[in-house]
Motif scaffolding. Structure first.
Motif, PDB file in Angstrom:
ATOM      1  N   ILE A 168       0.841  -1.203   0.000  1.00 19.56           N
ATOM      2  CA  ILE A 168       0.000   0.000   0.000  1.00 19.56           C
ATOM      3  C   ILE A 168       0.872   1.247   0.000  1.00 19.56           C
ATOM      4  CG2 ILE A 168      -1.606   1.370   1.411  1.00 19.56           C
ATOM      5  CD1 ILE A 168      -2.762  -1.380   2.384  1.00 19.56           C
ATOM      6  N   GLY A 169       1.943   1.229   0.786  1.00 22.52           N
ATOM      7  CA  GLY A 169       2.788   2.412   0.933  1.00 22.52           C
ATOM      8  C   GLY A 169       3.727   2.682  -0.224  1.00 22.52           C
ATOM      9  N   TYR A 170       4.120   1.614  -0.944  1.00 19.33           N
ATOM     10  CA  TYR A 170       5.070   1.787  -2.043  1.00 19.33           C
ATOM     11  C   TYR A 170       4.394   2.533  -3.190  1.00 19.33           C
ATOM     12  CZ  TYR A 170       8.768   0.750  -5.357  1.00 19.33           C
ATOM     13  OH  TYR A 170       9.793   0.867  -6.275  1.00 19.33           O
ATOM     14  N   GLY A 171       4.963   3.620  -3.565  1.00 19.33           N
ATOM     15  CA  GLY A 171       4.352   4.502  -4.553  1.00 19.33           C
ATOM     16  C   GLY A 171       4.021   5.828  -3.892  1.00 19.33           C
ATOM     17  N   ARG A 172       3.420   5.752  -2.733  1.00 19.54           N
ATOM     18  CA  ARG A 172       3.204   6.956  -1.912  1.00 19.54           C
ATOM     19  C   ARG A 172       4.520   7.349  -1.271  1.00 19.54           C
ATOM     20  NH1 ARG A 172       3.151  10.969   0.635  1.00 19.54           N
ATOM     21  NH2 ARG A 172       1.774  11.616   2.310  1.00 19.54           N
ATOM     22  N   PHE A 173       5.290   6.328  -0.859  1.00 14.42           N
ATOM     23  CA  PHE A 173       6.606   6.521  -0.275  1.00 14.42           C
ATOM     24  C   PHE A 173       7.620   5.794  -1.140  1.00 14.42           C
ATOM     25  CE2 PHE A 173       3.617   6.305   3.352  1.00 14.42           C
ATOM     26  CZ  PHE A 173       3.805   7.570   3.884  1.00 14.42           C
ATOM     27  N   SER A 174       8.849   6.288  -1.150  1.00 16.33           N
ATOM     28  CA  SER A 174       9.914   5.569  -1.844  1.00 16.33           C
ATOM     29  C   SER A 174      10.311   4.352  -1.017  1.00 16.33           C
ATOM     30  CB  SER A 174      11.130   6.479  -2.048  1.00 16.33           C
ATOM     31  OG  SER A 174      11.779   6.717  -0.805  1.00 16.33           O
ATOM     32  N   LEU A 175      11.077   3.474  -1.614  1.00 16.75           N
ATOM     33  CA  LEU A 175      11.542   2.291  -0.899  1.00 16.75           C
ATOM     34  C   LEU A 175      12.379   2.693   0.317  1.00 16.75           C
ATOM     35  CD1 LEU A 175      11.620  -0.799  -0.912  1.00 16.75           C
ATOM     36  CD2 LEU A 175      13.695  -0.641  -2.306  1.00 16.75           C
ATOM     37  N   ALA A 176      13.251   3.669   0.159  1.00 17.55           N
ATOM     38  CA  ALA A 176      14.080   4.135   1.272  1.00 17.55           C
ATOM     39  C   ALA A 176      13.222   4.750   2.374  1.00 17.55           C
ATOM     40  CB  ALA A 176      15.115   5.141   0.779  1.00 17.55           C
ATOM     41  N   GLN A 177      12.199   5.500   2.000  1.00 14.22           N
ATOM     42  CA  GLN A 177      11.313   6.087   3.006  1.00 14.22           C
ATOM     43  C   GLN A 177      10.555   5.009   3.773  1.00 14.22           C
ATOM     44  OE1 GLN A 177       9.156   8.701   0.375  1.00 14.22           O
ATOM     45  NE2 GLN A 177      10.297  10.500   1.085  1.00 14.22           N
ATOM     46  N   LEU A 178      10.099   3.973   3.066  1.00 13.58           N
ATOM     47  CA  LEU A 178       9.426   2.864   3.748  1.00 13.58           C
ATOM     48  C   LEU A 178      10.363   2.196   4.747  1.00 13.58           C
ATOM     49  CD1 LEU A 178       7.387   1.080   0.931  1.00 13.58           C
ATOM     50  CD2 LEU A 178       6.471   2.073   3.030  1.00 13.58           C
ATOM     51  N   LYS A 179      11.618   2.012   4.365  1.00 13.01           N
ATOM     52  CA  LYS A 179      12.572   1.349   5.254  1.00 13.01           C
ATOM     53  C   LYS A 179      12.866   2.189   6.491  1.00 13.01           C
ATOM     54  CE  LYS A 179      15.430  -1.655   6.750  1.00 13.01           C
ATOM     55  NZ  LYS A 179      14.848  -2.765   7.469  1.00 13.01           N
ATOM     56  N   ILE A 180      13.109   3.470   6.316  1.00 11.03           N
ATOM     57  CA  ILE A 180      13.386   4.339   7.456  1.00 11.03           C
ATOM     58  C   ILE A 180      12.162   4.423   8.365  1.00 11.03           C
ATOM     59  CG2 ILE A 180      13.913   6.707   8.172  1.00 11.03           C
ATOM     60  CD1 ILE A 180      16.327   5.097   7.130  1.00 11.03           C
ATOM     61  N   MET A 181      10.975   4.523   7.760  1.00 18.33           N
ATOM     62  CA  MET A 181       9.742   4.544   8.548  1.00 18.33           C
ATOM     63  C   MET A 181       9.628   3.263   9.376  1.00 18.33           C
ATOM     64  SD  MET A 181       5.813   5.155   7.204  1.00 18.33           S
ATOM     65  CE  MET A 181       6.465   5.449   5.605  1.00 18.33           C
ATOM     66  N   GLN A 182       9.967   2.136   8.765  1.00 21.83           N
ATOM     67  CA  GLN A 182       9.931   0.846   9.456  1.00 21.83           C
ATOM     68  C   GLN A 182      10.879   0.846  10.651  1.00 21.83           C
ATOM     69  OE1 GLN A 182       8.108  -1.925   8.920  1.00 21.83           O
ATOM     70  NE2 GLN A 182       9.174  -3.150  10.419  1.00 21.83           N
ATOM     71  N   GLU A 183      12.062   1.405  10.477  1.00 18.23           N
ATOM     72  CA  GLU A 183      13.044   1.428  11.564  1.00 18.23           C
ATOM     73  C   GLU A 183      12.584   2.315  12.719  1.00 18.23           C
ATOM     74  OE1 GLU A 183      15.442  -0.687  11.808  1.00 18.23           O
ATOM     75  OE2 GLU A 183      15.039  -1.445   9.801  1.00 18.23           O
ATOM     76  N   VAL A 184      11.992   3.449  12.406  1.00 21.54           N
ATOM     77  CA  VAL A 184      11.483   4.339  13.452  1.00 21.54           C
ATOM     78  C   VAL A 184      10.349   3.651  14.216  1.00 21.54           C
ATOM     79  CG1 VAL A 184      10.258   6.518  13.875  1.00 21.54           C
ATOM     80  CG2 VAL A 184      12.212   6.461  12.302  1.00 21.54           C
TER      81      VAL A 184
END
Length: 108
Positions: free
Chosen positions: A54-70
């Motif tokens: 769902i998030g991919y496209g709204r967020f970049s792959l790097a943004q999804l990963k950093i969001m996951q870490e936070v």
């Protein structure tokens, strides 16, 4: 918000799958801990995979990963303190600052 909410829920499952056996299954054979952890992780993946799709496209792959870490640190700290009985130290705060910096740079 849907992606973030799903990632929070999946991280709760993930944290329990990875670490709860250290408290609950300490006296059991490690293969039992693996089986229980895989069972919990199955539900984590049922939530995490759709969250990323769902998030991919709204967020970049790097943004999804950093969001996951936070989110991981945000879930892990209360788990470590409340469930595992770990003492809260300043290192958690410094790690949070490092992740805040990562969020700043990846989302700018």
């Amino acid at each position: 918000m849907k992606t973030i909410g799903l990632l929070i829920v999946s991280n709760i499952f993930m944290t329990f799958a990875w670490y709860a056996h250290l408290r609950n299954l300490r006296t059991r054979h490690w293969l039992i801990a693996v089986a229980v952890s895989w069972g919990i992780a199955f539900f984590e993946y049922l939530i995490q995979v759709p969250a990323n799709r769902i998030g991919y496209g709204r967020f970049s792959l790097a943004q999804l990963k950093i969001m996951q870490e936070v989110i991981t640190l945000s879930v892990f700290v209360p788990f470590a303190v409340l469930y595992m009985g770990t003492t809260l130290t300043w290192n958690y705060l410094w790690a949070g600052f490092c992740l805040a910096g990562a969020v700043f740079f990846i989302f700018r």
